[in-house]
Design a protein around this motif. Structure first.
Motif, short mmCIF file in Angstrom:
data_model
loop_
_atom_site.label_atom_id
_atom_site.label_comp_id
_atom_site.label_asym_id
_atom_site.label_seq_id
_atom_site.Cartn_x
_atom_site.Cartn_y
_atom_site.Cartn_z
N ASP A 105 0.86 -1.18 0.00
CA ASP A 105 0.00 0.00 0.00
C ASP A 105 0.90 1.24 0.00
OD1 ASP A 105 -1.62 2.17 0.66
OD2 ASP A 105 -2.99 0.93 1.82
N ASN A 106 0.58 2.17 -0.89
CA ASN A 106 1.47 3.33 -1.00
C ASN A 106 1.43 4.24 0.23
OD1 ASN A 106 -1.04 4.38 -1.52
ND2 ASN A 106 -0.66 4.72 -3.71
N LEU A 107 0.36 4.18 1.03
CA LEU A 107 0.37 5.00 2.25
C LEU A 107 1.49 4.52 3.18
CD1 LEU A 107 -1.17 7.31 3.68
CD2 LEU A 107 -2.44 5.56 4.90
N ASP A 108 1.60 3.21 3.30
CA ASP A 108 2.69 2.64 4.11
C ASP A 108 4.04 2.98 3.49
OD1 ASP A 108 0.86 1.47 5.78
OD2 ASP A 108 0.90 -0.48 4.78
N ALA A 109 4.13 2.76 2.18
CA ALA A 109 5.43 2.97 1.51
C ALA A 109 5.87 4.42 1.66
CB ALA A 109 5.31 2.59 0.03
N LEU A 110 4.93 5.36 1.48
CA LEU A 110 5.30 6.78 1.58
C LEU A 110 5.78 7.11 2.99
CD1 LEU A 110 2.39 8.34 -0.49
CD2 LEU A 110 4.82 8.47 -1.06
N LYS A 111 5.16 6.48 3.99
CA LYS A 111 5.61 6.72 5.36
C LYS A 111 7.00 6.15 5.59
CE LYS A 111 1.19 7.08 7.57
NZ LYS A 111 0.28 6.61 8.61
N LEU A 112 7.22 4.95 5.05
CA LEU A 112 8.52 4.31 5.27
C LEU A 112 9.64 5.07 4.55
CD1 LEU A 112 7.36 0.60 5.02
CD2 LEU A 112 8.22 1.76 7.06
N LEU A 113 9.30 5.76 3.46
CA LEU A 113 10.33 6.47 2.68
C LEU A 113 10.60 7.87 3.22
CD1 LEU A 113 9.25 5.48 -0.96
CD2 LEU A 113 11.01 4.42 0.46
N GLN A 114 9.81 8.31 4.21
CA GLN A 114 9.87 9.71 4.63
C GLN A 114 11.28 10.19 4.97
OE1 GLN A 114 7.25 12.34 4.99
NE2 GLN A 114 6.59 10.90 3.45
N GLU A 115 12.05 9.42 5.73
CA GLU A 115 13.34 9.94 6.15
C GLU A 115 14.41 9.75 5.09
OE1 GLU A 115 14.16 8.84 10.23
OE2 GLU A 115 12.77 10.45 10.75
N SER A 116 14.39 8.60 4.43
CA SER A 116 15.45 8.32 3.45
C SER A 116 15.36 9.24 2.23
CB SER A 116 15.39 6.87 2.99
OG SER A 116 15.61 6.01 4.07
N TYR A 117 14.15 9.65 1.87
CA TYR A 117 14.00 10.41 0.62
C TYR A 117 13.37 11.79 0.86
CZ TYR A 117 15.29 5.98 -1.28
OH TYR A 117 15.99 4.83 -1.54
N LEU A 118 13.44 12.26 2.09
CA LEU A 118 12.89 13.58 2.41
C LEU A 118 13.55 14.65 1.53
CD1 LEU A 118 11.04 14.91 4.71
CD2 LEU A 118 13.20 15.58 5.72
N GLY A 119 12.76 15.35 0.75
CA GLY A 119 13.29 16.43 -0.09
C GLY A 119 14.22 15.96 -1.19
N LYS A 120 14.15 14.68 -1.58
CA LYS A 120 15.12 14.19 -2.57
C LYS A 120 14.50 13.81 -3.91
CE LYS A 120 18.65 12.61 0.51
NZ LYS A 120 18.78 11.55 1.48
N VAL A 121 13.17 13.73 -3.97
CA VAL A 121 12.53 13.25 -5.20
C VAL A 121 12.27 14.44 -6.13
CG1 VAL A 121 10.51 12.07 -6.13
CG2 VAL A 121 11.51 11.31 -3.97
N ASN A 122 12.74 14.35 -7.37
CA ASN A 122 12.58 15.49 -8.29
C ASN A 122 11.24 15.48 -9.01
OD1 ASN A 122 15.70 14.41 -8.63
ND2 ASN A 122 15.49 16.57 -8.17
N LEU A 123 10.74 14.28 -9.32
CA LEU A 123 9.47 14.21 -10.03
C LEU A 123 8.60 13.11 -9.42
CD1 LEU A 123 7.52 14.82 -12.42
CD2 LEU A 123 8.74 13.07 -13.71
#
Ligand SMILES: C[S@@+](CC[C@H](N)C(=O)[O-])C[C@H]1O[C@@H](n2cnc3c(N)ncnc32)[C@H](O)[C@@H]1O
Length: 614
Positions: A105-123
């Motif tokens: 589920d992307n809600l879980d995935a987005l939460k899990l990615l919060q610290e590793s990819y905070l401010g890092k995704v361009n698109l």
């Protein structure tokens, strides 16, 4: 040794930190529902800080509201005790690829990615369920119903316990449910965008205006970029009562002002209107309009030519003031033609940098749904996925962004057309873009082409598409056609899940070890990477020290050993590598003394290393 948190970050706490930064005096201490001391915001004090600029209670205001909005906001902030588990056998070039495919589920995935990819995704390119009444998505706003048994019995969860439902139009909360699904995801997605990042959402008329509205709320009005009309089909539908609908939308929001200008490469067709009939030394030009588009009485004045002729103003007046026209005549931008009877404004080709994209995209520049279906058919030999987007559409968005190393996220991946587009675009222009796909293991219905072709879930289709799309460029050096497959799963740690009742039933052996018995050292490694906020796509090498596995991430950004019998010699050898971080399993030390000894070794040999035990 410090113990990692092992849950996704508590975003409410992070918000309190942000308020504390701005207004330190409003943060206070109180007791939570369990009587435990906790930090809180004193609203009376905050109100004082904001003086009269507050709306409260029933007072009218401009806002988007729906039943369940508050719960949806809560769903975005609540931490989860889950993790990402690597699935080597489903991956391609697991050890070296920089791409990720996350099943869950992307809600879980987005939460899990919060610290590793905070401010890092361009698109972030997403193509969520359009809420047509038959597409399925998970509802986050019924989290109050936590009884898994009830959900499973009522058929609301699949075999992995995911809540998955079709949203029927007869449902009294038809639009509210869709908004409640999207809202927390957009809020979490925004955190991941880089300062120059762009969110691009494909949508149709069902929820296009609702998306526009929550997008403006989550990103801020001034960060709305465009609602592009994409003409996705040429075929007329004669069964429509009023209009044959030929378009969908791409709604775009930027993270902030750092988003670069959009300029597409100029094509021959773009330059066709330019020529040089008067051998102008500045090269080819075309004539631009000199008339004001709307009535401007103050700009209705006559212009005298150098030969003394007088040119009358156009009906609406000129485009510029008398002074500006004088300057443009002096600089040669405006010239006189047809026996000094009219003004011509020269627009030079050499001044045109790229081409500003228009807000209406035709099928021949952005692809069509028919082409998207043909792409699926070409890769799989059958129509195994119903709602793909053409790679051409996504490649055009990649071109707008003009970031050859962009990190691209699609958390409604479907058949992973976004991954295909990233690989194809890199192969075409030598870029080093990376992708993160997230897709729910939504079961393929029996009898569908997908099921007949042996696909169990849509996530399986997405992964297979990347394998097949990547195979086209297998021999092309420098194109990363791999992906690391990860799966959202419950935490690796027993204690985070165990309630007092469960403890009684837990076997003695399990209660000694805090790690679930079915979890591998790589499972633990990925949870630690997330906890430390490290990129889970970093390369991993595996060393063998006296038959104990040592996992080395990114040449020593992190070294992990989760063996059961960590020796002093092993600790010393790891410390001698001077890693930035080191992690062990708590129960891997034979005694408290052994753990303290390990800390001592690091202090002596590599004091710069941050050491943790889980
Ligand atoms: C319109 S399709 C995306 C199609 C994709 N753009 C393509 O070209 O193949 C939307 C996808 O979102 C998935 N989805 C729905 N809810 C989800 C959730 N909560 N987490 C992850 N994926 C979800 C659906 O399974 C579906 O595959």
């Amino acid at each position: 040794m410090e113990r990692p948190r092992m849950t996704s970050p508590d975003l409410t706490r992070a918000n309190i930190d942000k308020i504390a930064d701005l207004f330190p005096t409003v943060v206070t201490e109180t007791l939570d529902a369990d009587g435990e001391p906790t930090r809180a915001v004193d609203f009376d004090l905050l109100r004082q800080e904001l003086s009269d600029h507050i709306v409260e209670g029933p007072q009218e205001r401009y806002q988007l509201d729906w039943p369940g909005k508050r719960a949806a906001a809560f769903a975005a902030n609540a931490p989860i005790a889950k993790t990402l588990r690597p699935v080597r056998e489903e991956s391609v070039e697991f050890d070296t690829t920089r791409n990720l495919f996350i099943e869950g589920d992307n809600l879980d995935a987005l939460k899990l990615l919060q610290e590793s990819y905070l401010g890092k995704v361009n698109l972030i390119f997403i193509d969520p369920p359009y809420n047509t009444g038959s597409d399925r998505f998970t509802y986050p706003d019924d989290f109050a119903v936590t009884n898994a048994d009830y959900l499973a019995r009522s058929g609301q969860t699949d075999d992995r316990g995911l809540r998955l439902q079709s949203n029927m139009e007869a449902n009294g909360r038809f639009h509210s449910d869709w908004l409640s699904m999207m809202y927390p995801r957009l809020r979490l997605a925004r955190n991941l965008l880089s300062p120059d990042g762009l969110l691009c959402v494909a949508i149709d008329d069902n929820e296009g205006s609702a998306l526009d509205a929550i997008g403006r709320e989550v990103f801020g009005e001034r960060n709305f970029v465009a609602k592009v009309i994409w003409k996705h089909t040429e075929q007329s539908k004669n069964d429509e009562p009023y209009f044959s609908r030929h378009h969908n939308y791409l709604v775009m929001f930027r993270r902030g002002e750092d988003l670069g200008q959009f300029r597409l490469p100029r094509t021959e067709a773009d330059n066709r209107a330019y020529s040089n009939p008067d051998n102008d030394p500045r090269g080819a030009w075309r004539s631009g309009d000199v008339r004001s588009p709307s009535p401007r009485p103050s700009l209705r004045f006559t212009v005298e030519t150098p030969s003394g002729k007088v040119i009358a103003p156009p009906e609406n007046g000129w485009r510029w003031s008398k002074e500006s026209i004088k300057q443009k005549i002096a600089s040669g931008e405006i010239v006189f033609r047809d026996g000094d009877s009219r003004l011509v404004r020269k627009i030079y080709l050499e001044d045109q940098v790229g081409r500003t994209p228009e807000t209406v995209w035709s099928g021949d520049v952005a692809g069509t749904t028919r082409q998207a279906n043909a792409e699926i058919k070409e890769l799989f030999g059958a129509t195994i996925f119903d709602t793909p987007k053409p790679t051409r559409l996504i490649r055009r968005v990649l071109e707008l962004l003009a970031l050859p190393n962009a990190l691209v996220l699609d958390f409604f991946a479907g058949s992973a057309s976004t991954a295909d587009a990233v690989i194809s675009q890199n192969a075409a222009d030598g870029g080093k873009r990376r992708f993160i796909m997230v897709q729910l293991p939504e079961p393929c219905d029996p009898g569908t082409e997908a099921a007949k072709a042996g696909f169990r879930t849509i996530a399986d289709i997405g992964k297979e598409r990347i394998r097949r799309a990547g195979a086209r460029f297998k021999d092309r050096r420098g194109v990363d056609t791999g992906f690391r497959a990860l799966r959202v799963d419950t935490t690796n740690m027993l204690e985070l899940e165990r309630s007092a009742d469960d403890l009684v039933q837990t076997s003695l052996a399990e209660s000694v070890d805090s790690v679930k018995s079915d979890r591998t050292d790589e499972d633990l490694l990925f949870q630690v990477l997330l906890d430390w906020g490290l990129d889970v796509a970093e390369p991993i090498t595996i060393d063998d020290f006296d038959r104990r596995r040592v996992l080395v991430v990114a040449d020593g950004a992190l070294v992990a050993c989760f063996a059961d019998d960590v020796t002093v010699d092993l600790v010393r050898r790891i410390a001698e590598k001077h890693p930035l971080r080191a992690v062990f399993k708590d129960s891997g030390f034979s005694s408290d003394a052994a753990r303290i000894n390990a800390e001592q070794i690091f202090r002596e040999v590599s004091p710069e290393t941050e050491v943790r035990a889980i």
